[in-house]
Design an enzyme around this catalytic site. Sequence first.
Site, PDB file in Angstrom:
ATOM      1  NE  ARG A 121      47.688  19.244  14.131  1.00 46.22           N
ATOM      2  CZ  ARG A 121      48.742  18.779  14.807  1.00 46.22           C
ATOM      3  NH1 ARG A 121      49.937  18.800  14.266  1.00 46.22           N
ATOM      4  NH2 ARG A 121      48.593  18.320  16.023  1.00 46.22           N
ATOM      5  CE  LYS A 143      29.614  19.740  -1.393  1.00 45.11           C
ATOM      6  NZ  LYS A 143      28.245  19.329  -1.745  1.00 45.11           N
ATOM      7  CD  GLU A 185      26.480  14.648 -11.124  1.00 52.80           C
ATOM      8  OE1 GLU A 185      25.950  15.772 -11.025  1.00 52.80           O
ATOM      9  OE2 GLU A 185      26.424  13.784 -10.219  1.00 52.80           O
ATOM     10  CE  LYS A 227      31.626  20.878  -8.012  1.00 59.10           C
ATOM     11  NZ  LYS A 227      31.624  19.523  -7.566  1.00 59.10           N
ATOM     12  CD  GLU A 237      26.375  21.864  -0.208  1.00 61.38           C
ATOM     13  OE1 GLU A 237      25.879  21.396  -1.226  1.00 61.38           O
ATOM     14  OE2 GLU A 237      26.776  21.150   0.726  1.00 61.38           O
ATOM     15  NE  ARG A 241      30.312  22.795  -3.620  1.00 61.06           N
ATOM     16  CZ  ARG A 241      31.582  22.453  -3.522  1.00 61.06           C
ATOM     17  NH1 ARG A 241      32.433  23.251  -2.921  1.00 61.06           N
ATOM     18  NH2 ARG A 241      32.019  21.312  -4.025  1.00 61.06           N
ATOM     19  CG  ASN A 245      23.396  19.257  -3.473  1.00 58.31           C
ATOM     20  OD1 ASN A 245      24.349  18.594  -3.872  1.00 58.31           O
ATOM     21  ND2 ASN A 245      23.442  19.992  -2.377  1.00 58.31           N
ATOM     22  CG  HIS A 248      22.765  15.401  -6.387  1.00 56.04           C
ATOM     23  ND1 HIS A 248      22.630  15.936  -7.647  1.00 56.04           N
ATOM     24  CD2 HIS A 248      24.029  14.897  -6.339  1.00 56.04           C
ATOM     25  CE1 HIS A 248      23.762  15.766  -8.321  1.00 56.04           C
ATOM     26  NE2 HIS A 248      24.621  15.132  -7.547  1.00 56.04           N
ATOM     27  CG  HIS A 252      22.186  11.738  -2.396  1.00 56.30           C
ATOM     28  ND1 HIS A 252      22.522  12.963  -1.884  1.00 56.30           N
ATOM     29  CD2 HIS A 252      23.206  11.387  -3.221  1.00 56.30           C
ATOM     30  CE1 HIS A 252      23.702  13.337  -2.374  1.00 56.30           C
ATOM     31  NE2 HIS A 252      24.120  12.399  -3.196  1.00 56.30           N
ATOM     32  CG  HIS A 265      26.459   9.929  -7.909  1.00 55.86           C
ATOM     33  ND1 HIS A 265      25.779  10.157  -6.743  1.00 55.86           N
ATOM     34  CD2 HIS A 265      26.815  11.159  -8.394  1.00 55.86           C
ATOM     35  CE1 HIS A 265      25.720  11.458  -6.513  1.00 55.86           C
ATOM     36  NE2 HIS A 265      26.345  12.086  -7.503  1.00 55.86           N
TER      37      HIS A 265
HETATM   38  P1  NAD Z   1      34.054   5.481  -9.330  1.00 53.31           P
HETATM   39  O1  NAD Z   1      35.109   6.338  -8.784  1.00 53.31           O
HETATM   40  O2  NAD Z   1      33.581   4.360  -8.500  1.00 53.31           O
HETATM   41  O3  NAD Z   1      34.534   4.944 -10.744  1.00 53.31           O
HETATM   42  C1  NAD Z   1      33.684   4.068 -11.449  1.00 53.31           C
HETATM   43  C2  NAD Z   1      34.438   2.865 -12.006  1.00 53.31           C
HETATM   44  O4  NAD Z   1      35.191   3.264 -13.140  1.00 53.31           O
HETATM   45  C3  NAD Z   1      35.419   2.244 -11.035  1.00 53.31           C
HETATM   46  O5  NAD Z   1      35.229   0.862 -11.034  1.00 53.31           O
HETATM   47  C4  NAD Z   1      36.774   2.601 -11.612  1.00 53.31           C
HETATM   48  O6  NAD Z   1      37.758   1.641 -11.374  1.00 53.31           O
HETATM   49  C5  NAD Z   1      36.482   2.689 -13.083  1.00 53.31           C
HETATM   50  N1  NAD Z   1      37.349   3.601 -13.839  1.00 53.31           N
HETATM   51  C6  NAD Z   1      37.766   4.823 -13.477  1.00 53.31           C
HETATM   52  N2  NAD Z   1      38.405   5.414 -14.487  1.00 53.31           N
HETATM   53  C7  NAD Z   1      38.435   4.536 -15.501  1.00 53.31           C
HETATM   54  C8  NAD Z   1      38.926   4.582 -16.821  1.00 53.31           C
HETATM   55  N3  NAD Z   1      39.491   5.680 -17.324  1.00 53.31           N
HETATM   56  N4  NAD Z   1      38.787   3.484 -17.602  1.00 53.31           N
HETATM   57  C9  NAD Z   1      38.157   2.383 -17.127  1.00 53.31           C
HETATM   58  N5  NAD Z   1      37.626   2.290 -15.898  1.00 53.31           N
HETATM   59  C10 NAD Z   1      37.765   3.364 -15.092  1.00 53.31           C
HETATM   60  O7  NAD Z   1      32.748   6.336  -9.713  1.00 53.31           O
HETATM   61  P2  NAD Z   1      32.530   7.872 -10.085  1.00 53.31           P
HETATM   62  O8  NAD Z   1      31.198   7.909 -10.727  1.00 53.31           O
HETATM   63  O9  NAD Z   1      33.683   8.456 -10.805  1.00 53.31           O
HETATM   64  O10 NAD Z   1      32.458   8.589  -8.674  1.00 53.31           O
HETATM   65  C11 NAD Z   1      31.413   8.329  -7.763  1.00 53.31           C
HETATM   66  C12 NAD Z   1      31.805   8.896  -6.438  1.00 53.31           C
HETATM   67  O11 NAD Z   1      32.005  10.289  -6.564  1.00 53.31           O
HETATM   68  C13 NAD Z   1      30.758   8.704  -5.337  1.00 53.31           C
HETATM   69  O12 NAD Z   1      31.393   8.261  -4.166  1.00 53.31           O
HETATM   70  C14 NAD Z   1      30.195  10.116  -5.134  1.00 53.31           C
HETATM   71  O13 NAD Z   1      29.775  10.321  -3.811  1.00 53.31           O
HETATM   72  C15 NAD Z   1      31.402  10.948  -5.463  1.00 53.31           C
HETATM   73  N6  NAD Z   1      31.094  12.320  -5.890  1.00 53.31           N
HETATM   74  C16 NAD Z   1      31.767  13.326  -5.272  1.00 53.31           C
HETATM   75  C17 NAD Z   1      31.525  14.638  -5.652  1.00 53.31           C
HETATM   76  C18 NAD Z   1      32.334  15.734  -5.028  1.00 53.31           C
HETATM   77  O14 NAD Z   1      32.014  16.911  -5.268  1.00 53.31           O
HETATM   78  N7  NAD Z   1      33.361  15.439  -4.274  1.00 53.31           N
HETATM   79  C19 NAD Z   1      30.590  14.926  -6.660  1.00 53.31           C
HETATM   80  C20 NAD Z   1      29.929  13.860  -7.265  1.00 53.31           C
HETATM   81  C21 NAD Z   1      30.180  12.550  -6.870  1.00 53.31           C
HETATM   82  N1  GLY Z   2      28.645  17.726  -6.356  1.00 51.60           N
HETATM   83  C1  GLY Z   2      28.118  18.733  -5.491  1.00 51.60           C
HETATM   84  C2  GLY Z   2      29.124  19.748  -5.063  1.00 51.60           C
HETATM   85  O1  GLY Z   2      30.283  19.692  -5.395  1.00 51.60           O
HETATM   86  O2  GLY Z   2      28.777  20.628  -4.351  1.00 51.60           O
END
Ligand code: NAD
Ligand code: GLY
Length: 358
Positions: A121, A143, A185, A227, A237, A241, A245, A248, A252, A265
Amino acid sequence: MKRLNIDLADRSYEILIGRGLLQRTGEWVMAIAKPSQVVIVTHPSVNRLYGEKLSSGFSQANLPTHFIEVPEGEKSKSLAQAEKIYDKLLEWKCDRQTVLVALGGGVIGDLTGFIAATYVRGVPFIQVPTTLLAQVDSSVGGKTAVNHPLGKNMIGVFYQPKLVVVDLETLKSLPEKEYKAGIAEIIKHGVIEDARLFNFLERQFQNILAHDSKALEHIIATSCAIKARVVEKDERESHYRMVLNFGHTIGHAIESLTGYSTFTHGEAVAIGMVYAAKLSQLMGRCSEAVVHRITGLIENFGLPTQLPDLKAEDIIQSMYPDKKTAHKKIRFILVKDIGSIEIVDNVAESFIQEALQG
Ligand code: NAD
Ligand code: GLY
């Protein structure tokens, strides 16, 4: 080191931004959480690069530290992967004082946050983002989610970390494509809230592409602050918030129609921002000059600005299952000017069709 605060009453936390911070994370975690043990969730490649540096701080504090490695890629954001992690935590008898640490990009951050929110939890968790995208966006704001076969991020909760540690040194190993995904971003943050950030990106794009450390620190800290301000206004949101997007809705759709493998992304969001700007112009919200500035900046950073070979009709259809559309109406974040945005419900399909073809 820069310290930013995100003010969310008893869920407030700090975002620390600087160099050489991995080794010091143990001391900060000790100060805020008094953990019984620490579990670092990461990818094998990221572990090889940064695992030891991060865990050295925990070892110095005599804290039992475990690592969990998950495979790279969006597929790891799944309930199946979450279950494997719960198994490990139970095997190690992790209690509510166990601190989870997400070491990696948005995939690791979203997955670890989801586990932290649900295991016994809720246990405290720390974000140590290592991609630019995670440093300026996904690690801040709470998120968390895993994907469902019928939709991305469909199973999740809002659950804030206790601390975000952004070590700029980790960007040195980041592939260029991932670096640029993060830039998308940052551009988004400029468009939605901060014309000065947008101007800075226009003036400094060559330095930023060359990883100039001062410029980078400035845009990361400014992005995190933007942010944080948005999340403080509307953590869950309910309305405001949604400005985050921008780009997006179409982004998406592109990711989903191309199987999450052709574009990062950030690249999909870059294309989405260009077409959201075109739509804004068509709907009389902004001038052509605004569309040109957004498209030009994205181009300067070597990010894509053109839709791939997809039918406009398919893009529109794939917008409907998106949880960001309410009551079968397509909601868009439209730009009025650089730094000024409007959330518009019920955008007519005919406008979207025209914008996608333009
Ligand atoms: P990712 O986490 O897949 O990382 C991309 C690649 O980079 C991976 O292969 C990883 O191993 C590699 N990597 C990471 N750090 C590294 C480093 N310092 N040196 C070398 N390689 C490295 O991709 P991302 O773009 O960071 O994240 C995408 C994800 O984030 C999606 O699932 C998306 O939905 C999510 N997201 C979430 C939010 C949120 O608010 N929670 C916002 C935007 C995106
Ligand atoms: N990346 C969108 C949010 O955090 O709301």
